[in-house]
Design an enzyme around this catalytic site. Sequence first.
Site, mmCIF file in Angstrom:
data_model
loop_
_atom_site.group_PDB
_atom_site.id
_atom_site.type_symbol
_atom_site.label_atom_id
_atom_site.label_comp_id
_atom_site.label_asym_id
_atom_site.label_seq_id
_atom_site.Cartn_x
_atom_site.Cartn_y
_atom_site.Cartn_z
ATOM 1 N N ARG A 245 40.461 47.385 38.274
ATOM 2 C CA ARG A 245 41.724 46.667 38.331
ATOM 3 C C ARG A 245 42.695 47.494 37.708
ATOM 4 O O ARG A 245 42.441 48.333 37.116
ATOM 5 C CB ARG A 245 41.525 45.193 37.642
ATOM 6 N N LYS A 270 40.246 41.334 31.873
ATOM 7 C CA LYS A 270 40.042 39.979 32.370
ATOM 8 C C LYS A 270 38.778 39.107 31.881
ATOM 9 O O LYS A 270 38.990 38.091 31.493
ATOM 10 C CB LYS A 270 39.942 40.019 34.049
ATOM 11 N N HIS A 344 45.335 45.567 44.892
ATOM 12 C CA HIS A 344 43.993 44.826 44.563
ATOM 13 C C HIS A 344 43.178 44.891 45.961
ATOM 14 O O HIS A 344 42.074 44.558 46.098
ATOM 15 C CB HIS A 344 44.291 43.471 44.240
ATOM 16 N N ARG A 347 40.254 47.252 45.806
ATOM 17 C CA ARG A 347 39.116 46.662 45.086
ATOM 18 C C ARG A 347 38.303 45.637 46.130
ATOM 19 O O ARG A 347 37.009 45.907 46.156
ATOM 20 C CB ARG A 347 39.548 45.858 43.949
ATOM 21 N N HIS A 370 32.465 41.830 37.599
ATOM 22 C CA HIS A 370 32.539 40.318 37.751
ATOM 23 C C HIS A 370 31.895 39.546 36.596
ATOM 24 O O HIS A 370 30.604 39.967 36.081
ATOM 25 C CB HIS A 370 32.120 39.681 39.002
ATOM 26 N N TYR A 379 33.005 38.985 49.247
ATOM 27 C CA TYR A 379 33.064 40.478 49.965
ATOM 28 C C TYR A 379 32.032 40.385 51.426
ATOM 29 O O TYR A 379 32.196 41.170 52.251
ATOM 30 C CB TYR A 379 32.497 41.603 49.162
#
Length: 406
Positions: A245, A270, A344, A347, A370, A379
């Site tokens: 990120r 995050k 982003h 990513r 994650h 994805y």
Amino acid sequence: MIPQIMDALRNLGLTERNIWKNHHDLYLSIRKFYRIHGVTQYSPEIMAEYTCMIEKKFKDGNITRNRYRTLLKAADRMSEFYTTGKLQWACRFRGSKFKLNEYFEELLELFLSTTSYHANTKGDVTWAVRKYLAFLETMGHSNLANISITDVQAFLIYCSRHLKGGSLSNVRGYLKSFHSYLQKTGQLLLDCEKILSQPIVRETKIFPYITCDEISTILNQIDRSTNIGKRDFAIITLAMYTGLRAVDIVNLKLGDIDWKTGEIHVIQQKTQQTLTLPLTHDVGDAIKDYIICSRPNSKSEYVFLRTNAPYQKLSNGVSIANIFNDYQRKAGIIRKPFDGKGFHSIRRAVGRNMAVAEIPVTTISQVLGHGNIESAKQYISLDSIHLKECALDFHGIEVGNGVLPE
């Protein structure tokens, strides 16, 4: 104190020309105001009057918005220097448009003091609760004495008119925490659990990813013979190979790169979880080229720094997003608002490419750091190659008059 502030600006790396051109007259304006009031030493009261004077000049159209902001910033820095004895290069906090009375302001501060939200989340919570309390004031409530379920319901309906499902769901969740705090502390006996527990459907969007051709075109726009070019090339290459990120790239420290083992170790902002990634040959070469040849001489522990003094880390992930957007424009890539093609999207491209390569979702989730494996399933939706294999044909289904039978 002004000469000391000038020295502090020099210590931040600003040149004499920069100080004289962009800062000197700002502090002369403050000194002139103090002299008019017959004050020779710093005074919080006089500084508050000066700020009000500047705001009035701006509202009356006597100074431009840029002049207004720079004057306020100088006042902030003088106050900061008086309080701490040093300067930090930071943007001025603009405050909220939702103004509260003294009772609600104190109530909000007490609530926030009991929370342990991440800084970004805390900002969202503050915005939501402040918006709620400001709404209550418009409804004629100056305190919590006569708040009813109808008021809470009216606020949610009001928000539903301009917020999307995801944002509305977040606001409802923050209000639930706020009302829980009010009940536990005995400041409000009203039970809002039921209304604040109603599920709100979140709109699920599948944002696009940036293609390999687009990335290649963007990288070709970077002038790698310049200091800024070497930095930007390293940033985009790092994102392209790791999917990090923007905020984690901004916070990447020199000590996070283990050159001996060929690994990058970061604590994700995050999730606050540690993530270990391989330092590939291309990424390592790009970062080394920047650090050795173009990184400013600075004591900063961060890898990627501003190219102009003061030489400190980029302010936040938005800085990287803006850098990326500039190269997209140079590459002739036309952007539309909310098109999902920002920084982003790199990513998402990394996640999508792993899905196409038939890498398990669990592995994709681990590589991208994650906190929940469900985040990686998006994805799969971008993997059009394998999704085609799931499509059913019309074999055995007869079509009559151009209409499929029910």
